[in-house]
Design a protein around this motif. Structure first.
Motif, PDB file in Angstrom:
ATOM      1  N   ALA A 142      -3.129   6.777  -1.437  1.00  0.00           N
ATOM      2  CA  ALA A 142      -3.209   5.373  -1.826  1.00  0.00           C
ATOM      3  C   ALA A 142      -4.565   4.777  -1.449  1.00  0.00           C
ATOM      4  O   ALA A 142      -5.144   3.998  -2.215  1.00  0.00           O
ATOM      5  N   LEU A 143      -5.101   5.145  -0.280  1.00  0.00           N
ATOM      6  CA  LEU A 143      -6.393   4.620   0.148  1.00  0.00           C
ATOM      7  C   LEU A 143      -7.522   5.116  -0.752  1.00  0.00           C
ATOM      8  O   LEU A 143      -8.493   4.388  -0.998  1.00  0.00           O
ATOM      9  N   ILE A 144      -7.394   6.331  -1.255  1.00  0.00           N
ATOM     10  CA  ILE A 144      -8.434   6.881  -2.136  1.00  0.00           C
ATOM     11  C   ILE A 144      -8.337   6.281  -3.537  1.00  0.00           C
ATOM     12  O   ILE A 144      -9.345   5.888  -4.130  1.00  0.00           O
ATOM     13  N   VAL A 145      -7.113   6.203  -4.072  1.00  0.00           N
ATOM     14  CA  VAL A 145      -6.923   5.740  -5.448  1.00  0.00           C
ATOM     15  C   VAL A 145      -7.037   4.224  -5.554  1.00  0.00           C
ATOM     16  O   VAL A 145      -7.588   3.690  -6.528  1.00  0.00           O
ATOM     17  N   ASN A 146      -6.519   3.507  -4.556  1.00  0.00           N
ATOM     18  CA  ASN A 146      -6.485   2.044  -4.617  1.00  0.00           C
ATOM     19  C   ASN A 146      -7.044   1.447  -3.323  1.00  0.00           C
ATOM     20  O   ASN A 146      -6.309   0.898  -2.503  1.00  0.00           O
ATOM     21  N   PRO A 147      -8.368   1.557  -3.105  1.00  0.00           N
ATOM     22  CA  PRO A 147      -8.945   1.066  -1.845  1.00  0.00           C
ATOM     23  C   PRO A 147      -9.043  -0.451  -1.768  1.00  0.00           C
ATOM     24  O   PRO A 147      -9.180  -1.008  -0.677  1.00  0.00           O
ATOM     25  N   GLY A 148      -8.957  -1.132  -2.920  1.00  0.00           N
ATOM     26  CA  GLY A 148      -9.166  -2.579  -2.928  1.00  0.00           C
ATOM     27  C   GLY A 148      -8.131  -3.347  -2.132  1.00  0.00           C
ATOM     28  O   GLY A 148      -8.474  -4.155  -1.262  1.00  0.00           O
ATOM     29  N   ASP A 149      -6.834  -3.094  -2.411  1.00  0.00           N
ATOM     30  CA  ASP A 149      -5.769  -3.840  -1.723  1.00  0.00           C
ATOM     31  C   ASP A 149      -5.750  -3.533  -0.232  1.00  0.00           C
ATOM     32  O   ASP A 149      -5.599  -4.430   0.604  1.00  0.00           O
ATOM     33  N   ALA A 150      -5.877  -2.242   0.099  1.00  0.00           N
ATOM     34  CA  ALA A 150      -5.872  -1.868   1.516  1.00  0.00           C
ATOM     35  C   ALA A 150      -7.097  -2.436   2.226  1.00  0.00           C
ATOM     36  O   ALA A 150      -7.001  -2.915   3.361  1.00  0.00           O
ATOM     37  N   GLY A 151      -8.248  -2.406   1.538  1.00  0.00           N
ATOM     38  CA  GLY A 151      -9.465  -2.941   2.147  1.00  0.00           C
ATOM     39  C   GLY A 151      -9.368  -4.429   2.407  1.00  0.00           C
ATOM     40  O   GLY A 151      -9.868  -4.936   3.419  1.00  0.00           O
ATOM     41  N   ARG A 152      -8.706  -5.158   1.496  1.00  0.00           N
ATOM     42  CA  ARG A 152      -8.541  -6.600   1.679  1.00  0.00           C
ATOM     43  C   ARG A 152      -7.664  -6.902   2.887  1.00  0.00           C
ATOM     44  O   ARG A 152      -7.929  -7.846   3.643  1.00  0.00           O
ATOM     45  N   LEU A 153      -6.621  -6.104   3.070  1.00  0.00           N
ATOM     46  CA  LEU A 153      -5.721  -6.323   4.193  1.00  0.00           C
ATOM     47  C   LEU A 153      -6.353  -5.886   5.508  1.00  0.00           C
ATOM     48  O   LEU A 153      -6.218  -6.556   6.532  1.00  0.00           O
ATOM     49  N   LEU A 154      -7.080  -4.749   5.476  1.00  0.00           N
ATOM     50  CA  LEU A 154      -7.687  -4.205   6.687  1.00  0.00           C
ATOM     51  C   LEU A 154      -9.091  -4.728   6.941  1.00  0.00           C
ATOM     52  O   LEU A 154      -9.705  -4.377   7.949  1.00  0.00           O
ATOM     53  N   ARG A 155      -9.598  -5.543   5.980  1.00  0.00           N
ATOM     54  CA  ARG A 155     -10.936  -6.124   6.087  1.00  0.00           C
ATOM     55  C   ARG A 155     -12.004  -5.028   6.171  1.00  0.00           C
ATOM     56  O   ARG A 155     -12.884  -5.042   7.049  1.00  0.00           O
ATOM     57  N   TYR A 263       1.270 -10.168   1.122  1.00  0.00           N
ATOM     58  CA  TYR A 263      -0.184 -10.229   1.271  1.00  0.00           C
ATOM     59  C   TYR A 263      -0.869  -9.214   0.370  1.00  0.00           C
ATOM     60  O   TYR A 263      -1.938  -9.473  -0.187  1.00  0.00           O
ATOM     61  N   ALA A 264      -0.249  -8.015   0.222  1.00  0.00           N
ATOM     62  CA  ALA A 264      -0.870  -6.952  -0.571  1.00  0.00           C
ATOM     63  C   ALA A 264      -0.813  -7.255  -2.062  1.00  0.00           C
ATOM     64  O   ALA A 264      -1.764  -6.984  -2.799  1.00  0.00           O
TER      65      ALA A 264
END
Length: 319
Positions: A142-155, A263-264
């Protein structure tokens, strides 16, 4: 009451208070009519599909126990394993501290079927490792395919998120490699671990990942009723939510799951979608698991009474 019990009870009360606070923050923006209307707006076909994905997930969880018992060199019929697993996890998911709560129910069943306390402890540990492997593997994807949502949550920026995703995927590869090359016990400081066979280790990674894909698909059915949601957005939302649940140990993930998913995927995570998901994956299995537990207890007690009567007759005849 011992100090240890007081600490555990205090932590549980704190977790429940935190859950109530999170739920209040989520629900305060909705009226009761809005919540009811939101739940009713979910198509029946979507809810039924979500139930199928939830059922498939619980079947996968039964395979966790099956692999654990096989790794111990034991043998039990799958229907018995599936019964013990479903009852244990359907209750454990809602009680919280799933490893401990579901472990208590597992012991109650498996000890009746000839497994020792050590065997049950190893099954619990094996299943916990399988959960971790599945979550890490799917999380890495998920982090590789969809980094945008995780990056927004994890800053974090997308490049850093992808690096963490690659590092996450290294974990199951290393685990499988250790199982392939190390035949004896693996010693780590004071502890020693018996790794499973390579085939079982690979099966752990595969089935653990499939289980979380199925749960994410259950969530996706609910979210997609309120807008177009990419599958991996639902996967990312659930992986992050489940990670938060494991970190906080809030019973049933109350509030934590809702807050993280909201949030995601803020646009599609309506309160109706989240309530429907909780009903499909938590509340309906809880009702079924509780019913099966009561029925199984009645059956066990009757069979034990029959066995005792048979033993008394045998003793009387021999006398």
């Amino acid at each position: 009451m011992s100090l240890k019990s007081m600490i555990w009870n205090g932590l549980l009360v704190a977790a429940l208070c935190f859950a109530v606070f999170l739920l209040y923050r989520i629900f305060e923006q909705y009226s009761l009519d809005q919540i009811v209307q939101s739940v009713r707006s979910i198509p029946l076909s979507s809810f039924c599909a979500a139930l199928l994905f939830a059922a498939a997930s619980y079947l996968c969880l039964g395979c966790f126990d099956l692999l654990a018992i096989r790794s111990l060199g034991k043998s039990l019929p799958y229907p018995k394993i599936a019964l013990a697993s479903f009852i244990s996890l359907s209750l454990g998911h809602n009680i919280g501290f799933a490893g401990l709560s579901s472990g208590a129910f597992r012991y109650r069943f498996y000890s009746r079927w000839g497994l020792t306390t050590e065997d049950v402890a190893k099954i619990i540990l094996f299943c916990g490792v399988t959960v971790g492997l599945g979550l890490i593997t799917l999380g890495g994807l998920a982090l590789i395919v969809n980094p945008g949502d995780a990056g927004r949550l994890l800053r974090l920026d997308p490049a850093s998120v992808r690096i963490f995703g690659v590092l996450a995927l290294v974990v199951p590869v290393v685990y499988a490699a250790l199982a392939f090359f190390i035949r004896g016990k693996l010693r780590l400081w004071r502890w020693s671990f018996q790794l499973p066979r390579f085939s079982i280790a690979v099966a752990q990674v595969a089935i653990g990942t499939i289980n979380f894909i199925l749960v994410s698909a259950c969530l996706h059915q609910m979210l997609s009723a309120f807008g177009e949601v990419a599958v991996f957005r639902s996967v990312t939302a659930y992986v992050l939510a489940n990670s938060a649940i494991l970190a906080t140990h809030v019973p049933g993930g109350l509030g934590v799951l809702e807050a993280t998913v909201s949030y995601a995927v803020p646009q599609e995570a309506s309160i109706g979608a989240l309530i429907a998901f909780r009903c499909a994956y938590f509340f309906i299995p809880l009702a079924l698991g509780t019913t099966l537990l009561l029925i199984s207890e009645i059956v066990f007690r009757r069979s034990r009474g029959t066995d005792e009567e048979a033993d008394e007759r045998a003793e009387a005849q021999s006398a």
